[in-house]
Design an enzyme around this catalytic site. Structure first.
Site, short mmCIF file in Angstrom:
data_model
loop_
_atom_site.label_atom_id
_atom_site.label_comp_id
_atom_site.label_asym_id
_atom_site.label_seq_id
_atom_site.Cartn_x
_atom_site.Cartn_y
_atom_site.Cartn_z
N HIS A 201 0.83 -1.21 0.00
CA HIS A 201 0.00 0.00 0.00
C HIS A 201 0.86 1.25 0.00
O HIS A 201 2.09 1.20 0.02
CB HIS A 201 -0.96 -0.01 1.19
CG HIS A 201 -0.30 -0.06 2.55
ND1 HIS A 201 0.53 0.93 3.02
CD2 HIS A 201 -0.38 -0.99 3.53
CE1 HIS A 201 0.94 0.63 4.24
NE2 HIS A 201 0.41 -0.54 4.58
N CYS B 282 3.01 -5.03 6.58
CA CYS B 282 2.78 -4.76 5.16
C CYS B 282 4.02 -4.17 4.49
O CYS B 282 4.97 -3.77 5.14
CB CYS B 282 1.61 -3.80 4.99
SG CYS B 282 0.05 -4.43 5.62
#
Length: 428
Positions: free
Chosen positions: A145, A153
């Site tokens: 992201h 992440c």
């Protein structure tokens, strides 16, 4: 009241980390076209926007690669992007909340693309896969992201995720059912395997290397299966022979490195890392605008990189005397009662011993330009996502300020402040 609301919103954003809360519903940024410079790069490499893609990520090097299948039917590297933030340590993700970034082989389908991400844009990596589930591993919402905040992440900054998302969107729209996402602890070189040979995860990493070797030889999407808690890679007989030959060559290179004295190490991260090109900027993240970078998670964990710990042959930590300490010890060997000329001669001798090393380092520094400066020298904006900004042929990086060295001090975790504190012109 408004200040309290803003503070509450910031806290929620910090705590949710990689979870996507659909805070941007109605935005059209997921339709942003592929930059013209990247389209031109595809053309020079015999690729088109409709060709299938494949993504490879490396935690230790903090880099993410986008590969595309060319007109010859083989995948070739399109671009390499610096990872702004990943969290945890080297090694697989095993449970919800461990802050670990997964390692393994995953598939990203159109349903996993999220145009309404709380972190600008994102796609779900597909963790946990069949391999993870065979170990009873849990957790989810592991994304690639925007922004620069990670809780398991790969955070890429808004500008870079916009480009990666656009490339993936076009490939999937053209009919690719899903693209493969390969996640590694480090580049699977003989040197890295030799250095990390005593890590508890080395068996798992060697299994990942089998997949990496297969891709390196075939330049084709891996056909992955899972059996007996191992990844299996299906290849035809001609490719299998070439893969086996590469593996034998690498194993011999590992053995040669060990024989020549390559010492085992382990890397201990405060909490993940960032690409070196971002480190100086993130060491003073309060000077970067929220609108460009967003919340930066645990800046104190990335200000100075990992701690490298030497191991003995049994895997225990080994205390080594730094070379600088040895140099000072040599200087102290000169008795204080010696005549001044003798002391001067000793200082000259020490200087002569260390000078070649310093000269060699200076020579290397003057001859080699950091790769991100070679590749990204024309970047004029650190974190902009505006379409009006000129798009460099390569990816977004954070050039280091000439006066700002990576700090070893603990940097309090803060929301970013006013952009006026970042002097981009001075940094370039």
């Amino acid at each position: 009241m408004m200040k309290r609301f803003a503070l509450a919103a910031s806290l929620v954003l910090a705590l949710t980390a990689c979870q996507d809360d659909n805070l941007s519903r109605g935005s059209t940024r997921h339709l942003t076209p592929i930059p013209s410079a990247t389209m031109a790069l595809m053309s020079t490499k015999g690729m088109s926007k409709d060709d299938p893609i494949l993504v490879r990520a490396y935690k230790k090097e903090s880099e993410l690669e986008v590969w595309k299948r060319g007109s010859n039917g083989k995948y070739a590297l399109l671009k390499t992007y610096p990872i702004c933030r990943w969290s945890g340590q080297l090694g697989p993700k095993t449970r919800e909340g461990d802050r670990q970034v997964p390692e393994g082989f995953y598939t990203v389908t159109p349903a996993q693309m999220n145009p309404n991400s709380a972190y600008y844009l994102s796609f779900d990596t597909g963790y946990p896969n069949a391999f993870d589930r065979s170990f009873g591993r849990n957790g989810g919402d592991i994304m690639v992201h925007g922004a620069c905040s990670s809780r398991g992440c790969f955070a890429m900054t808004d500008q870079n995720i916009a480009e990666i998302y656009a490339i993936a969107r076009e490939a999937l729209s053209a009919g690719q059912r899903g693209f493969q996402f390969q996640s590694y602890p480090f580049r699977m070189t003989a040197e890295n395997v030799a250095k990390h040979r005593l890590d508890p995860n080395i068996g798992f990493w060697k299994n990942l290397k089998e997949g990496s070797d297969t891709f390196e030889v075939t330049k084709d999407e891996l056909r992955v299966a899972v059996a007996d808690k191992r990844y299996l890679f299906n290849v035809d007989e001609s490719a299998a022979s070439a893969v086996a030959q590469k593996q034998r060559h690498d194993e011999q290179e590992v053995a040669d490195l060990i024989a020549k004295g390559e010492k085992p190490i382990k890397l201990v991260y405060n909490d993940g890392d960032t690409h070196e090109s971002f480190r100086a900027a993130l060491a003073n993240a309060t000077g970067v605008s929220d609108s460009k970078l967003g919340f930066v998670s645990r800046t104190e964990g990335i200000s100075s990189g990992p701690q490298q710990i030497a191991l003995d042959d049994s895997g225990r930590e080994k205390i080594e005397t730094p070379s600088t300490a040895l140099a000072f010890a040599s200087m102290k060997e000169v008795p204080a009662s010696q005549p001044e000329t003798r002391q001067a001669e000793s200082r000259v001798a020490v200087t002569q011993q260390t000078a070649p090393v310093a000269a060699a380092a200076a020579g290397a520094s003057s001859q080699e330009t950091p790769f991100y400066k070679k590749m990204f020298g024309n970047v004029t904006d650190l974190f902009s996502t505006s379409a009006s900004q000129p798009v460099a042929e390569t990816v977004q990086i954070a050039p280091a300020h000439p006066k700002a060295a990576p700090s070893t001090k603990t940097v309090p975790q803060k929301r970013a402040q006013a952009p006026a504190k970042v002097d981009v012109a001075a940094a370039n």
